[in-house]
Design a protein around this motif. Structure first.
Motif, short mmCIF file in Angstrom:
data_model
loop_
_atom_site.label_atom_id
_atom_site.label_comp_id
_atom_site.label_asym_id
_atom_site.label_seq_id
_atom_site.Cartn_x
_atom_site.Cartn_y
_atom_site.Cartn_z
N ARG A 5 15.48 3.47 -36.51
CA ARG A 5 15.79 3.74 -37.92
C ARG A 5 15.55 5.20 -38.26
O ARG A 5 14.79 5.91 -37.58
CB ARG A 5 15.01 2.81 -38.84
CG ARG A 5 13.50 2.61 -38.68
CD ARG A 5 12.67 3.79 -38.64
NE ARG A 5 11.28 3.61 -39.02
CZ ARG A 5 10.51 4.59 -39.45
NH1 ARG A 5 10.97 5.81 -39.54
NH2 ARG A 5 9.25 4.38 -39.78
N ALA A 7 14.46 7.11 -41.87
CA ALA A 7 13.91 6.66 -43.15
C ALA A 7 13.62 7.83 -44.09
O ALA A 7 12.46 8.14 -44.37
CB ALA A 7 12.64 5.83 -42.90
N SER A 9 13.08 10.15 -47.41
CA SER A 9 12.70 10.00 -48.82
C SER A 9 13.71 10.81 -49.62
O SER A 9 13.97 11.96 -49.28
CB SER A 9 11.30 10.56 -49.05
OG SER A 9 10.39 10.00 -48.13
N GLU A 41 13.63 5.69 -48.51
CA GLU A 41 12.24 5.44 -48.89
C GLU A 41 11.98 5.99 -50.29
O GLU A 41 11.43 7.08 -50.48
CB GLU A 41 11.30 6.04 -47.84
CG GLU A 41 11.55 5.39 -46.48
CD GLU A 41 10.34 5.28 -45.59
OE1 GLU A 41 9.57 6.24 -45.52
OE2 GLU A 41 10.18 4.22 -44.96
N TYR A 175 3.17 4.74 -49.42
CA TYR A 175 4.07 4.86 -48.27
C TYR A 175 3.59 4.03 -47.07
O TYR A 175 4.37 3.33 -46.44
CB TYR A 175 4.21 6.35 -47.90
CG TYR A 175 4.58 6.58 -46.46
CD1 TYR A 175 5.86 6.28 -46.00
CD2 TYR A 175 3.65 7.07 -45.54
CE1 TYR A 175 6.19 6.47 -44.66
CE2 TYR A 175 3.97 7.25 -44.21
CZ TYR A 175 5.24 6.94 -43.76
OH TYR A 175 5.55 7.11 -42.45
N VAL A 179 6.15 1.27 -45.47
CA VAL A 179 6.78 1.56 -44.19
C VAL A 179 6.47 0.45 -43.17
O VAL A 179 7.34 0.04 -42.39
CB VAL A 179 6.34 2.97 -43.69
CG1 VAL A 179 4.95 2.96 -43.11
CG2 VAL A 179 7.29 3.54 -42.68
N ARG A 193 10.36 9.80 -35.27
CA ARG A 193 10.22 10.53 -36.53
C ARG A 193 9.43 11.81 -36.28
O ARG A 193 9.03 12.09 -35.15
CB ARG A 193 9.53 9.63 -37.57
CG ARG A 193 8.15 9.20 -37.15
CD ARG A 193 7.53 8.24 -38.16
NE ARG A 193 6.22 7.77 -37.72
CZ ARG A 193 5.56 6.80 -38.31
NH1 ARG A 193 6.06 6.19 -39.37
NH2 ARG A 193 4.38 6.42 -37.85
N1 GLU Z 1 10.12 8.80 -45.56
C1 GLU Z 1 9.39 9.67 -44.67
C2 GLU Z 1 9.88 11.09 -44.83
O1 GLU Z 1 10.97 11.32 -45.32
C3 GLU Z 1 9.53 9.26 -43.22
C4 GLU Z 1 8.86 7.99 -42.93
C5 GLU Z 1 8.92 7.47 -41.53
O2 GLU Z 1 9.81 7.87 -40.75
O3 GLU Z 1 8.10 6.64 -41.21
O4 GLU Z 1 9.17 12.01 -44.45
#
Ligand code: GLU
Length: 304
Positions: A5, A7, A9, A41, A175, A179, A193
């Motif tokens: 994935r 994710a 924000s 997110e 968060y 998550v 990530r």
């Molecule tokens: N939403 C987070 C961000 O944009 C990333 C979260 C994740 O990959 O666990 O930094």
């Protein structure tokens, strides 16, 4: 079955830092013949920028980074978070905390990500004080995992972080909780990530253990930073130039990730470029760094 994935924000449009993470997670998934999902997110509503989620999704499409299945929005998942919190609460893994930020700052040791919660409200607080946040109790057993790039990473959660917040004083879900619930609900097997989240992973593994979820495999890729060592953030957005050569940017990103792509690949149609990059994707070529100077593309943001 591999399920990965991306994710983001939605705090601003896609910039080179988030493009790097998107590409790394996309290529890792495709090179395994896996699925690649996108999750917006957007639990932290005060930090959300109107239109950013759509703009990020459009940018991914422009780059031919096509995801599988529907996009998951965290703001539609509040019921699932509440259920998880209730399970933690009933099993006595949580406690209500009445401390203000100020009180914590005055009594706590500084940690890498803010003060280490000193346990003030673990056994209750004085009558009449309003409950603010909800925290998870952390015990003294260290939590470790093997990152695919950084190897063994162990953290003494109690000593380095302390009991941490899962429902914030403003009532929003933290968060760390969202998550974990979503990675489990989406059946994520591989998380790829930025390395800025390496320090969060033990908290997430603890929550997975308390909630009976499987722990995915983790790969934390280098984070793009500016010359002062600051992570590029959507907040430092400068208007992007619209006529960009996306193939060139894709190659800049692949170079940042240490992948061996011939310069002429930038002239390929993007889908073909990604197919070739996925075929050649080799995480062992990633620079063994937590952060790396961002490539100079003239502006931090790619899309308006
Ligand atoms: N939403 C987070 C961000 O944009 C990333 C979260 C994740 O990959 O666990 O930094």
């Amino acid at each position: 079955m591999y399920i990965g994935r991306f994710a983001p924000s939605p705090t601003g449009p896609l910039h080179i830092g988030s493009l790097i993470t998107a590409v790394a997670s996309f290529l890792d998934a495709r090179s395994h013949g896996g699925r690649w999902q996108v999750r917006i997110e957007d639990v932290d509503t005060p930090r959300e920028q109107p239109g950013a989620a759509d703009s990020i999704l459009r940018a991914l499409e422009d780059f031919a980074l096509y995801w599988d299945g529907p996009v998951l929005y965290q703001n539609q998942r509040l019921e699932a978070y509440r259920e998880a919190i209730e399970r933690l609460r009933v099993a006595d893994h949580t406690f209500a905390c009445a401390c203000t930020r100020r009180e914590i700052a005055d009594s706590a040791l500084p940690g890498q990500e803010g003060p280490i919660y000193p346990g003030t409200c673990r056994n209750g607080f004085q009558n009449g004080q309003p409950a603010r946040a909800l925290r998870v109790r952390v015990d003294s057993a260290p939590i470790g995992f093997t990152d695919r790039l950084h190897g063994c990473f162990e953290q003494d959660l109690a000593g380095e972080v302390g009991d941490f917040v899962i429902v914030r004083a403003d009532g929003l879900m933290a968060y760390q909780l969202a998550v974990v619930v979503d990675d489990a609900a989406q059946g994520i097997t591989h998380v790829v990530r930025g390395s800025d989240l390496l320090f969060s992973t033990p908290r997430q593994i603890l929550l997975q253990q308390l909630l009976g979820y499987a722990t995915p495999s983790y790969l934390h890729v280098p984070v793009a930073v500016d010359a002062t060592g600051e992570k590029l953030s959507k907040q430092t957005y400068a208007p992007g130039i619209e006529t960009r050569n996306l193939g060139h940017l894709a190659c800049v990103v692949l170079d940042f990730l240490g992948q061996n792509i011939p310069p002429e690949a930038e002239h390929l149609p993007l889908e073909q470029l990604w197919t070739q990059a996925a075929r050649q994707w080799n995480p062992q070529r990633l620079p063994q760094l937590r952060q790396r100077l961002a490539p100079d593309i003239g502006a931090t943001s790619l899309f308006r």
